[in-house]
Design an enzyme around this catalytic site. Structure first.
Site, PDB file in Angstrom:
ATOM      1  N   GLN A 198       1.814  -6.216  -3.110  1.00 26.70           N
ATOM      2  CA  GLN A 198       2.336  -6.303  -1.735  1.00 26.70           C
ATOM      3  C   GLN A 198       3.643  -5.507  -1.590  1.00 26.70           C
ATOM      4  O   GLN A 198       3.782  -4.489  -2.231  1.00 26.70           O
ATOM      5  CB  GLN A 198       2.525  -7.771  -1.311  1.00 26.70           C
ATOM      6  CG  GLN A 198       1.228  -8.555  -1.187  1.00 26.70           C
ATOM      7  CD  GLN A 198       0.611  -8.937  -2.524  1.00 26.70           C
ATOM      8  OE1 GLN A 198       1.263  -9.540  -3.354  1.00 26.70           O
ATOM      9  NE2 GLN A 198      -0.629  -8.608  -2.743  1.00 26.70           N
ATOM     10  N   ASP A 232       0.806  -1.227   0.000  1.00 23.82           N
ATOM     11  CA  ASP A 232       0.000   0.000   0.000  1.00 23.82           C
ATOM     12  C   ASP A 232       0.836   1.272   0.000  1.00 23.82           C
ATOM     13  O   ASP A 232       0.434   2.300   0.551  1.00 23.82           O
ATOM     14  CB  ASP A 232      -0.976   0.010   1.206  1.00 23.82           C
ATOM     15  CG  ASP A 232      -1.866  -1.204   1.214  1.00 23.82           C
ATOM     16  OD1 ASP A 232      -2.274  -1.638   0.125  1.00 23.82           O
ATOM     17  OD2 ASP A 232      -2.143  -1.735   2.305  1.00 23.82           O
ATOM     18  N   GLY A 239      -4.612  -4.374  -3.651  1.00 17.38           N
ATOM     19  CA  GLY A 239      -5.608  -3.341  -3.912  1.00 17.38           C
ATOM     20  C   GLY A 239      -4.838  -2.111  -4.322  1.00 17.38           C
ATOM     21  O   GLY A 239      -4.161  -1.500  -3.494  1.00 17.38           O
ATOM     22  N   HIS A 240      -4.846  -1.795  -5.621  1.00 12.00           N
ATOM     23  CA  HIS A 240      -4.061  -0.668  -6.127  1.00 12.00           C
ATOM     24  C   HIS A 240      -5.015   0.436  -6.572  1.00 12.00           C
ATOM     25  O   HIS A 240      -5.856   0.219  -7.435  1.00 12.00           O
ATOM     26  CB  HIS A 240      -3.186  -1.113  -7.303  1.00 12.00           C
ATOM     27  CG  HIS A 240      -2.150  -2.128  -6.909  1.00 12.00           C
ATOM     28  ND1 HIS A 240      -1.279  -2.698  -7.804  1.00 12.00           N
ATOM     29  CD2 HIS A 240      -1.839  -2.664  -5.707  1.00 12.00           C
ATOM     30  CE1 HIS A 240      -0.480  -3.546  -7.167  1.00 12.00           C
ATOM     31  NE2 HIS A 240      -0.808  -3.546  -5.893  1.00 12.00           N
ATOM     32  N   LYS A 257       1.769   1.953  -5.184  1.00 15.00           N
ATOM     33  CA  LYS A 257       2.291   1.340  -6.419  1.00 15.00           C
ATOM     34  C   LYS A 257       1.364   1.593  -7.607  1.00 15.00           C
ATOM     35  O   LYS A 257       1.821   1.816  -8.714  1.00 15.00           O
ATOM     36  CB  LYS A 257       2.467  -0.177  -6.217  1.00 15.00           C
ATOM     37  CG  LYS A 257       3.466  -0.526  -5.120  1.00 15.00           C
ATOM     38  CD  LYS A 257       3.534  -2.016  -4.895  1.00 15.00           C
ATOM     39  CE  LYS A 257       2.287  -2.598  -4.287  1.00 15.00           C
ATOM     40  NZ  LYS A 257       2.001  -2.170  -2.893  1.00 15.00           N
TER      41      LYS A 257
HETATM   42  P1  GDP Z   1      -0.802   0.267  -3.550  1.00 10.90           P
HETATM   43  O1  GDP Z   1      -1.433  -0.983  -3.029  1.00 10.90           O
HETATM   44  O2  GDP Z   1       0.666   0.311  -3.309  1.00 10.90           O
HETATM   45  O3  GDP Z   1      -1.155   0.560  -4.994  1.00 10.90           O
HETATM   46  O4  GDP Z   1      -1.420   1.461  -2.678  1.00 10.90           O
HETATM   47  P2  GDP Z   1      -2.963   1.671  -2.279  1.00 10.90           P
HETATM   48  O5  GDP Z   1      -3.706   2.128  -3.481  1.00 10.90           O
HETATM   49  O6  GDP Z   1      -3.489   0.491  -1.555  1.00 10.90           O
HETATM   50  O7  GDP Z   1      -2.835   2.825  -1.196  1.00 10.90           O
HETATM   51  C1  GDP Z   1      -2.250   4.046  -1.506  1.00 10.90           C
HETATM   52  C2  GDP Z   1      -3.280   5.169  -1.310  1.00 10.90           C
HETATM   53  O8  GDP Z   1      -2.620   6.415  -1.315  1.00 10.90           O
HETATM   54  C3  GDP Z   1      -4.310   5.266  -2.433  1.00 10.90           C
HETATM   55  O9  GDP Z   1      -5.520   5.714  -1.891  1.00 10.90           O
HETATM   56  C4  GDP Z   1      -3.718   6.316  -3.361  1.00 10.90           C
HETATM   57  O10 GDP Z   1      -4.712   7.001  -4.133  1.00 10.90           O
HETATM   58  C5  GDP Z   1      -3.084   7.237  -2.368  1.00 10.90           C
HETATM   59  N1  GDP Z   1      -1.877   7.944  -2.842  1.00 10.90           N
HETATM   60  C6  GDP Z   1      -0.872   7.500  -3.646  1.00 10.90           C
HETATM   61  N2  GDP Z   1       0.109   8.414  -3.728  1.00 10.90           N
HETATM   62  C7  GDP Z   1      -0.275   9.461  -2.951  1.00 10.90           C
HETATM   63  C8  GDP Z   1       0.337  10.705  -2.591  1.00 10.90           C
HETATM   64  O11 GDP Z   1       1.445  11.025  -2.976  1.00 10.90           O
HETATM   65  N3  GDP Z   1      -0.369  11.508  -1.723  1.00 10.90           N
HETATM   66  C9  GDP Z   1      -1.610  11.170  -1.229  1.00 10.90           C
HETATM   67  N4  GDP Z   1      -2.215  12.006  -0.399  1.00 10.90           N
HETATM   68  N5  GDP Z   1      -2.198  10.008  -1.558  1.00 10.90           N
HETATM   69  C10 GDP Z   1      -1.542   9.169  -2.394  1.00 10.90           C
HETATM   70  P1  IMO Z   2      -0.994  -4.233  -2.132  1.00 13.49           P
HETATM   71  O1  IMO Z   2      -0.565  -4.785  -3.465  1.00 13.49           O
HETATM   72  C1  IMO Z   2      -0.991  -4.685   2.200  1.00 13.49           C
HETATM   73  C2  IMO Z   2      -1.100  -8.782   3.754  1.00 13.49           C
HETATM   74  C3  IMO Z   2      -2.350  -9.250   4.477  1.00 13.49           C
HETATM   75  C4  IMO Z   2      -1.739 -10.230   5.471  1.00 13.49           C
HETATM   76  C5  IMO Z   2      -0.620 -10.884   4.656  1.00 13.49           C
HETATM   77  C6  IMO Z   2      -0.999 -12.226   4.049  1.00 13.49           C
HETATM   78  O2  IMO Z   2      -2.280  -3.473  -2.184  1.00 13.49           O
HETATM   79  O3  IMO Z   2       0.117  -3.466  -1.510  1.00 13.49           O
HETATM   80  P2  IMO Z   2      -2.509 -12.901   1.987  1.00 13.49           P
HETATM   81  O4  IMO Z   2      -3.985 -12.703   1.736  1.00 13.49           O
HETATM   82  O5  IMO Z   2      -1.646 -12.273   0.949  1.00 13.49           O
HETATM   83  O6  IMO Z   2      -2.152 -14.335   2.242  1.00 13.49           O
HETATM   84  O7  IMO Z   2      -2.240 -12.132   3.380  1.00 13.49           O
HETATM   85  O8  IMO Z   2      -0.306  -9.955   3.610  1.00 13.49           O
HETATM   86  N1  IMO Z   2      -1.327  -8.246   2.395  1.00 13.49           N
HETATM   87  C7  IMO Z   2      -1.254  -6.948   2.073  1.00 13.49           C
HETATM   88  N2  IMO Z   2      -1.037  -5.871   2.849  1.00 13.49           N
HETATM   89  N3  IMO Z   2      -1.132  -4.537   0.865  1.00 13.49           N
HETATM   90  C8  IMO Z   2      -1.331  -5.619   0.077  1.00 13.49           C
HETATM   91  O9  IMO Z   2      -1.332  -5.541  -1.269  1.00 13.49           O
HETATM   92  C9  IMO Z   2      -1.440  -6.899   0.678  1.00 13.49           C
HETATM   93  N4  IMO Z   2      -1.643  -8.150   0.216  1.00 13.49           N
HETATM   94  C10 IMO Z   2      -1.556  -8.965   1.266  1.00 13.49           C
HETATM   95  O10 IMO Z   2      -2.988  -8.177   5.122  1.00 13.49           O
HETATM   96  O11 IMO Z   2      -1.138  -9.536   6.530  1.00 13.49           O
HETATM   97 MG    MG Z   3      -2.942  -1.604  -1.772  1.00 12.32          MG
END
Ligand code: GDP
Ligand code: IMO
Ligand code: MG
Length: 427
Positions: A223, A13, A40-41, A16
């Site tokens: 991840q 998170d 979850g991206h 990415k």
């Molecule tokens: P990922 O799993 O690595 O793709 O990240 P997630 O989407 O799960 O979580 C990142 C969150 O931060 C999302 O809601 C993005 O829209 C938000 N985000 C990404 N870059 C930035 C940033 O530079 N500033 C802010 N405020 N939000 C950001």
């Molecule tokens: P993105 O791509 C954050 C965590 C779960 C749990 C562990 C194992 O959005 O960054 P799993 O279901 O993969 O066997 O769970 O990994 N986990 C993540 N945490 N971002 C993710 O993906 C994750 N995918 C799995 O919360 O601790």
């Molecule tokens: Mg994510």
């Protein structure tokens, strides 16, 4: 410089999805190489917000071919509903390529994930419950079902039989659940076959030919480094290799083809699920990071655990991935703190330790050693260049760069595509 890897440098998170989408307009292929719909991206394009789980974030860039590599585990129902959800919003998904060697998350893998977690009780990992671990376990145990098996009913039936043989014993005798019927699973899986057929391809061949033609290929990790099955905080990890080497095995591309490895690094730290997290905050600062940063899981809706930036982890990510650059995200979230603590080392049993300990016991005992950096109050969300940032924000970035061991080549100051400061070009 045809192939780049973009991966999470912390516990996932990091942003990415946004970073991949930003580069998506300039690359020919975006490839997911591991994980599945545990990811979850989030991608924000103008006033539109997309939550992608299985599809590579390049799917939103019209010129780019999205690829699901052999190392990914695919839940067909999730894939099809993600595709139709995007089609309904006017996104063309016809270019998608799906590896015939990718493993399928079957309904029984999802069941096993959930019952195992329930059985573990207090010792649970806090998985996303999407069947990820059991599907990779089947792959390693050589009883997995691959995408290509959907096109041979007899082989599919034999394989489902083999996979359920022991599982049904465990489900009925240990977990007190009903046995799963082979026919029912086969029927369900066969129903996906024709719907997936247009996408199925020899992705290893396609990608290697593209690289020979000097096309640009971006590997998008799911991840993060500390969730890696080999290099993460085992056993509180996911069941694949998000680290850079995973891109080679998960897509069938040799390491000699990869010229750049970009670590996505949040300006503070978050984690979802169980496991050690030295800089975790349980006070109002943690609450504020969660609220301002919108730190709620895209996949499970769970609140993310929040804490200060940990430079020990960043250094470790640089090492195990051979990072060439960092993309620092969410710097804007730190606006308003008078002072910002940054963890520069750990104290473990009275000793100062500069590098991530390999021992799980030591890591559980690690207490953060903080250095205080001066904060800033100015709104930075409109900053377009490094010099637009307040002096203290510049100093924070420079300090993180110094501690983390690779240049920070881009900075996120908001969720939108254009809310990014580019320092060095990635391409
Ligand atoms: P990922 O799993 O690595 O793709 O990240 P997630 O989407 O799960 O979580 C990142 C969150 O931060 C999302 O809601 C993005 O829209 C938000 N985000 C990404 N870059 C930035 C940033 O530079 N500033 C802010 N405020 N939000 C950001
Ligand atoms: P993105 O791509 C954050 C965590 C779960 C749990 C562990 C194992 O959005 O960054 P799993 O279901 O993969 O066997 O769970 O990994 N986990 C993540 N945490 N971002 C993710 O993906 C994750 N995918 C799995 O919360 O601790
Ligand atoms: Mg994510």
């Amino acid at each position: 410089m045809p192939a780049l890897v973009l991966l999470g440098a912390q516990w996932g998170d990091e942003g990415k999805g946004k970073a991949t989408d930003l580069l998506g307009g300039s690359v020919d292929y975006v490839v997911r190489y591991q994980g599945g719909n545990n990811a979850g991206h989030t991608v924000v394009v103008g006033d539109q917000k997309y939550a992608l789980h299985l599809l590579p974030s390049g799917i939103l860039s019209p010129g780019c071919t999205p690829v699901i590599g052999n190392g990914v585990v695919v839940d067909p129902s999730v894939l099809l509903s993600e595709l139709s959800g995007l089609n309904e919003r006017g996104v063309d998904t016809s270019k998608l390529l799906l590896s015939g060697n990718a493993h399928i998350i079957t309904p029984y893998n999802v069941t096993v994930d959930k019952v195992t977690e329930r059985f573990l009780g207090k010792r649970k990992i806090g998985t996303t419950g999407r069947g990820i671990g059991p599907t990779y376990a089947d792959k390693i145990n050589r009883v997995g079902i691959r995408v290509q098996d959907l096109y041979d009913e007899s082989i599919l039936t034999q394989k489902v039989e083999a996979a359920l043989d022991i599982k049904n014993q465990v489900l009925t005798k240990l977990y007190n659940r009903r046995a799963i019927a082979v026919d029912q699973v086969v029927e369900e899986l066969l129903a996906y076959a024709e719907k997936l057929r247009p996408y199925v391809a020899d992705t290893v061949l396609v990608l290697n030919q593209a690289l020979e033609e000097d096309k640009v290929v971006l590997f998008e990790g799911g991840q993060g480094t500390l969730l890696d099955i080999d290099h993460g905080t085992y056993p509180f990890v996911t069941s694949s290799n998000p680290t850079a080497g995973g891109a080679c095995t998960g897509a069938g591309v040799g390491p000699t083809k990869i010229s750049r490895v970009i670590g996505i690094l949040k300006a503070y730290t978050t984690r979802v699920g169980a496991g050690p997290f030295p800089t975790e905050l349980f006070d109002e600062d943690g609450e504020a990071l969660r609220r301002i940063g919108g730190e709620r899981g895209v996949t499970t809706g769970r609140d993310r655990r929040c804490g200060w930036f940990d430079a020990v982890i960043a250094r470790y990510a640089t090492r195990v991935n051979g990072l060439t650059d960092f993309f620092l995200t969410k710097l804007d979230v730190l606006t308003g703190w008078e002072q910002i603590p940054v963890c520069v080392a750990y104290e473990i049993d009275g000793k100062r330790v500069e590098e991530l300990p390999y021992s799980q016991t030591d890591f559980h005992h690690a207490k953060p050693v903080y250095e205080m950096l001066p904060g800033w109050t100015e709104d930075i969300s409109k900053a377009k260049s490094f010099s637009d940032l307040p002096k203290n924000a510049q100093a924070y970035v420079k300090a993180l760069e110094e501690m983390s061991g690779a240049p920070i080549s881009a900075i996120g100051v908001g969720p939108g595509r254009d809310e990014t400061i580019e320092i060095n070009s990635f391409l």
